[in-house]
Write a protein that holds these residues in place. Sequence first.
Motif, PDB file in Angstrom:
ATOM      1  N   VAL A  77       0.829  -1.204   0.000  1.00  0.00           N
ATOM      2  CA  VAL A  77       0.000   0.000   0.000  1.00  0.00           C
ATOM      3  C   VAL A  77       0.867   1.259   0.000  1.00  0.00           C
ATOM      4  O   VAL A  77       1.660   1.476   0.918  1.00  0.00           O
ATOM      5  CB  VAL A  77      -0.924   0.027   1.242  1.00  0.00           C
ATOM      6  N   SER A 106      -1.809  -1.267  -4.046  1.00  0.00           N
ATOM      7  CA  SER A 106      -2.887  -0.285  -3.958  1.00  0.00           C
ATOM      8  C   SER A 106      -2.244   1.052  -3.595  1.00  0.00           C
ATOM      9  O   SER A 106      -1.072   1.100  -3.216  1.00  0.00           O
ATOM     10  CB  SER A 106      -3.940  -0.705  -2.928  1.00  0.00           C
ATOM     11  N   HIS A 107      -3.024   2.116  -3.695  1.00  0.00           N
ATOM     12  CA  HIS A 107      -2.418   3.445  -3.565  1.00  0.00           C
ATOM     13  C   HIS A 107      -2.994   4.308  -2.460  1.00  0.00           C
ATOM     14  O   HIS A 107      -2.343   5.260  -2.021  1.00  0.00           O
ATOM     15  CB  HIS A 107      -2.522   4.176  -4.899  1.00  0.00           C
ATOM     16  N   THR A 124      -9.258   4.077  -0.370  1.00  0.00           N
ATOM     17  CA  THR A 124     -10.413   3.545  -1.085  1.00  0.00           C
ATOM     18  C   THR A 124     -10.079   2.247  -1.808  1.00  0.00           C
ATOM     19  O   THR A 124     -10.751   1.227  -1.622  1.00  0.00           O
ATOM     20  CB  THR A 124     -10.964   4.582  -2.085  1.00  0.00           C
ATOM     21  N   ASP A 125      -9.011   2.262  -2.635  1.00  0.00           N
ATOM     22  CA  ASP A 125      -8.691   1.041  -3.373  1.00  0.00           C
ATOM     23  C   ASP A 125      -8.146  -0.046  -2.449  1.00  0.00           C
ATOM     24  O   ASP A 125      -8.398  -1.231  -2.654  1.00  0.00           O
ATOM     25  CB  ASP A 125      -7.752   1.310  -4.556  1.00  0.00           C
ATOM     26  N   THR A 126      -7.457   0.346  -1.381  1.00  0.00           N
ATOM     27  CA  THR A 126      -6.932  -0.645  -0.437  1.00  0.00           C
ATOM     28  C   THR A 126      -8.065  -1.404   0.241  1.00  0.00           C
ATOM     29  O   THR A 126      -8.080  -2.634   0.254  1.00  0.00           O
ATOM     30  CB  THR A 126      -6.048   0.033   0.631  1.00  0.00           C
ATOM     31  N   LYS A 128     -11.154  -1.692  -0.634  1.00  0.00           N
ATOM     32  CA  LYS A 128     -11.919  -2.455  -1.628  1.00  0.00           C
ATOM     33  C   LYS A 128     -11.213  -3.785  -1.921  1.00  0.00           C
ATOM     34  O   LYS A 128     -11.844  -4.848  -1.916  1.00  0.00           O
ATOM     35  CB  LYS A 128     -12.073  -1.633  -2.906  1.00  0.00           C
ATOM     36  N   MET A 129      -9.900  -3.731  -2.162  1.00  0.00           N
ATOM     37  CA  MET A 129      -9.159  -4.962  -2.464  1.00  0.00           C
ATOM     38  C   MET A 129      -9.172  -5.913  -1.272  1.00  0.00           C
ATOM     39  O   MET A 129      -9.306  -7.126  -1.448  1.00  0.00           O
ATOM     40  CB  MET A 129      -7.720  -4.618  -2.849  1.00  0.00           C
ATOM     41  N   GLU A 170     -12.397  -7.811  -1.157  1.00  0.00           N
ATOM     42  CA  GLU A 170     -12.693  -8.671  -2.294  1.00  0.00           C
ATOM     43  C   GLU A 170     -11.726  -9.839  -2.466  1.00  0.00           C
ATOM     44  O   GLU A 170     -12.030 -10.788  -3.178  1.00  0.00           O
ATOM     45  CB  GLU A 170     -12.702  -7.833  -3.579  1.00  0.00           C
ATOM     46  N   ARG A 201       1.110   8.527  -3.423  1.00  0.00           N
ATOM     47  CA  ARG A 201       0.194   9.283  -4.288  1.00  0.00           C
ATOM     48  C   ARG A 201      -0.120  10.681  -3.747  1.00  0.00           C
ATOM     49  O   ARG A 201      -0.110  11.657  -4.481  1.00  0.00           O
ATOM     50  CB  ARG A 201      -1.095   8.501  -4.498  1.00  0.00           C
TER      51      ARG A 201
END
Length: 123
Positions: free
Chosen positions: A8, A33-34, A37-39, A41-42, A45, A59
């Motif tokens: 991350v 991930s960056h 939010t994307d972390t 989510k991953m 899932e 980022r």
Amino acid sequence: MPKQVLDVGNCGYDHSSLKNLIERNFDAKVLQSHGPTDTLKMLREQSFALVVINRKLDRDHSDGMDILKDMKADEQLQDIPVLLLSNFEDAQANAQEVGAVPGFGKRDLGKETTLKKLQPYLG
């Protein structure tokens, strides 16, 4: 099947260094991930054996500790081992107080002690 590691917030160079270290020494695959939010989510899932969070996210330079705190407060995610990637001892101590496992700094990526820290989660 290889274990998965989520990296991350590292820049491309540091992500590549971490990925090479882990994938060369363990039966594991490193994904990236960056931000929050994307972390999150991953993490919801997919299954990860370990999450490595940079102290300052590449980022936007936000604090990686915020993602660690969010994970440890989430019943679904709190048991995933997380370590902080930071050369600063005070940051490492703060991360462990929140629930992280002992981490390491970028300058330790090539050291045997780093592999020993990863072994319990990826071996």
